[in-house]
Design a protein around this motif. Structure first.
Motif, PDB file in Angstrom:
ATOM      1  N   SER A   8       6.526  17.626 -30.351  1.00  0.00           N
ATOM      2  CA  SER A   8       6.139  17.935 -31.743  1.00  0.00           C
ATOM      3  C   SER A   8       6.789  19.199 -32.279  1.00  0.00           C
ATOM      4  CB  SER A   8       4.615  18.084 -31.837  1.00  0.00           C
ATOM      5  OG  SER A   8       4.166  19.178 -31.046  1.00  0.00           O
ATOM      6  N   THR A  17       4.340  15.759 -37.787  1.00  0.00           N
ATOM      7  CA  THR A  17       2.987  16.311 -37.686  1.00  0.00           C
ATOM      8  C   THR A  17       2.430  16.654 -39.065  1.00  0.00           C
ATOM      9  OG1 THR A  17       3.425  17.195 -35.472  1.00  0.00           O
ATOM     10  CG2 THR A  17       1.605  18.183 -36.698  1.00  0.00           C
ATOM     11  N   ARG A  28      -2.911  15.320 -32.373  1.00  0.00           N
ATOM     12  CA  ARG A  28      -2.920  16.173 -31.191  1.00  0.00           C
ATOM     13  C   ARG A  28      -1.491  16.310 -30.691  1.00  0.00           C
ATOM     14  NH1 ARG A  28      -7.927  13.953 -27.456  1.00  0.00           N
ATOM     15  NH2 ARG A  28      -9.648  14.674 -28.784  1.00  0.00           N
ATOM     16  N   ARG A  29      -1.192  17.477 -30.095  1.00  0.00           N
ATOM     17  CA  ARG A  29       0.171  17.734 -29.647  1.00  0.00           C
ATOM     18  C   ARG A  29       0.187  18.037 -28.153  1.00  0.00           C
ATOM     19  NH1 ARG A  29       2.297  22.348 -31.781  1.00  0.00           N
ATOM     20  NH2 ARG A  29       0.221  23.233 -32.024  1.00  0.00           N
ATOM     21  N   VAL A  31       1.947  19.844 -25.145  1.00  0.00           N
ATOM     22  CA  VAL A  31       2.828  21.000 -24.982  1.00  0.00           C
ATOM     23  C   VAL A  31       3.015  21.282 -23.495  1.00  0.00           C
ATOM     24  CG1 VAL A  31       2.226  22.023 -27.199  1.00  0.00           C
ATOM     25  CG2 VAL A  31       0.880  22.602 -25.169  1.00  0.00           C
ATOM     26  N   ALA A  35      -2.604  24.927 -23.106  1.00  0.00           N
ATOM     27  CA  ALA A  35      -3.001  24.744 -24.508  1.00  0.00           C
ATOM     28  C   ALA A  35      -3.552  26.042 -25.075  1.00  0.00           C
ATOM     29  CB  ALA A  35      -4.043  23.643 -24.603  1.00  0.00           C
ATOM     30  N   ARG A  36      -3.152  26.350 -26.316  1.00  0.00           N
ATOM     31  CA  ARG A  36      -3.591  27.595 -26.965  1.00  0.00           C
ATOM     32  C   ARG A  36      -4.428  27.343 -28.204  1.00  0.00           C
ATOM     33  NH1 ARG A  36       2.465  30.242 -26.950  1.00  0.00           N
ATOM     34  NH2 ARG A  36       2.650  30.566 -24.688  1.00  0.00           N
ATOM     35  N   THR A  37      -4.324  26.178 -28.773  1.00  0.00           N
ATOM     36  CA  THR A  37      -5.069  25.859 -29.988  1.00  0.00           C
ATOM     37  C   THR A  37      -5.847  24.566 -29.778  1.00  0.00           C
ATOM     38  OG1 THR A  37      -3.210  24.620 -30.935  1.00  0.00           O
ATOM     39  CG2 THR A  37      -3.328  26.972 -31.444  1.00  0.00           C
ATOM     40  N   ASP A  39      -5.745  21.776 -31.223  1.00  0.00           N
ATOM     41  CA  ASP A  39      -5.018  20.511 -31.332  1.00  0.00           C
ATOM     42  C   ASP A  39      -4.014  20.305 -30.202  1.00  0.00           C
ATOM     43  OD1 ASP A  39      -3.212  22.487 -32.207  1.00  0.00           O
ATOM     44  OD2 ASP A  39      -2.141  21.040 -33.456  1.00  0.00           O
ATOM     45  N   GLU A  40      -3.902  21.244 -29.281  1.00  0.00           N
ATOM     46  CA  GLU A  40      -2.932  21.151 -28.202  1.00  0.00           C
ATOM     47  C   GLU A  40      -3.558  20.650 -26.908  1.00  0.00           C
ATOM     48  OE1 GLU A  40       0.211  24.697 -29.463  1.00  0.00           O
ATOM     49  OE2 GLU A  40      -1.151  25.006 -27.759  1.00  0.00           O
ATOM     50  N   ARG A  41      -2.744  19.918 -26.125  1.00  0.00           N
ATOM     51  CA  ARG A  41      -3.102  19.523 -24.782  1.00  0.00           C
ATOM     52  C   ARG A  41      -1.879  19.766 -23.900  1.00  0.00           C
ATOM     53  NH1 ARG A  41      -6.883  19.458 -27.544  1.00  0.00           N
ATOM     54  NH2 ARG A  41      -8.624  17.964 -27.667  1.00  0.00           N
ATOM     55  N   GLY A  42      -2.089  20.352 -22.737  1.00  0.00           N
ATOM     56  CA  GLY A  42      -0.969  20.657 -21.860  1.00  0.00           C
ATOM     57  C   GLY A  42      -0.552  19.458 -21.020  1.00  0.00           C
TER      58      GLY A  42
END
Length: 294
Positions: A8, A17, A28-29, A31, A35-37, A39-42
């Motif tokens: 993304s 996005t 959802r993104r 990364v 994850a920092r936010t 909407d993020e998933r590692g």
């Protein structure tokens, strides 16, 4: 719709996005870090690790992962990087889509799938060509097989040359042309299957939402042009002459196979399936796309 996007952070992913969120979708993104936010998933493709809960409530996955094809020569090591950065994440996501029962996977690919097609018009019914890019795209698309086998609707979007005000092909060409250093590459006869960023994103959204669309889809503008025609049009768009000519042999000496397949080869690819399923292009001509991007 809840959409999970891998890749993304790039030109297309960022625009996609924003478009999906403006349309009211939940994005959802994935990364490759913690994850920092919200909407993020590692995730970590080499170890096939994805944060727990990343697929919770997800209706569709978009995979845009892949290391840049340029700049630089395609050494054996670089080719492996280009292959691994595409196939490995796709395999992980396709397996996850299958395991979690996600209904849709839209996966990136490229018109390089067709190889060098000369002046012949090619659409999604055309078979794979020859060369490294064709082999790369074939393996890339093939990695989606677990998702399709599990019943997901899989769309492989074969992208052309994306034209944007920020990033992409024009980031390289615009400064050269503005200083009157632009020119055709080789004999200029090779076709350039361009697409405006707005239509690239629009085509992906169309693929997500159009329930009968599956398999390969060309994301290219309706009117591909030759390199010579593209050169003249870009020069006109930035109000500069484009008198120069870069000999093909010089490009091959500088970049080897990368120059040949990325600049001297071409595909007269048309978006047959997009148009047959009712997609309406914002920019149907190169002149319109360049006006929006320059």
């Amino acid at each position: 719709m809840r959409v999970l996007i891998a890749g993304s952070g790039g030109l297309i992913g960022t625009a996609l996005t924003a478009r999906l969120r403006s349309d009211g979708h939940d994005v959802r993104r994935l990364v490759r870090r913690a994850a920092r936010t919200a909407d993020e998933r590692g995730w970590d493709p080499p170890s096939a690790r994805i944060d727990e809960g990343a697929f919770e409530g997800v209706d569709a996955v978009v995979n845009l992962c892949g290391a840049p094809l340029l700049p630089g020569r395609w050494s054996a090591m670089r080719k492996q990087v280009l292959l691994d950065s595409r196939v490995e994440p796709t395999e992980v996501l396709a397996e996850a889509v299958a395991d979690h029962g996600v209904g849709v996977l839209v996966n990136a690919s490229a018109v390089g799938f067709y190889g060098n097609t000369g002046s012949a018009v090619v659409d999604e019914t055309t078979g794979t060509g020859s060369g490294f890019l064709a082999e790369l795209c074939t393996a890339w698309e093939g990695a989606t097989a677990p998702a399709a086998a599990a019943g997901a609707r899989v769309v492989t979007v074969r992208t052309g040359l994306v034209l944007s005000r920020r990033g992409g092909l024009l980031d390289v060409l615009r400064p050269l042309f503005k200083f009157a250093l632009g020119g055709r590459l080789g004999n200029g006869h090779q076709y350039m299957p361009w697409i405006a960023l707005e239509d690239e994103v629009g085509g992906i959204v169309h693929a997500l939402e159009h329930q009968t669309l599956a398999g390969p889809v060309n994301l290219t503008g309706p009117a591909p042009v030759t390199n010579a025609e593209f050169t003249r049009a870009l020069g006109h768009a930035v109000y500069r002459p484009a008198p120069w000519w870069v000999p093909g042999i010089a490009m091959k000496l500088a970049l080897g196979q990368a120059a040949e397949e990325m600049a001297l080869f071409g595909q007269r690819a048309v978006p047959r399936r997009l148009e047959h399923t009712g997609y309406e292009f914002r920019h149907r001509t190169l002149e319109s796309a360049l006006a929006a991007a320059t």
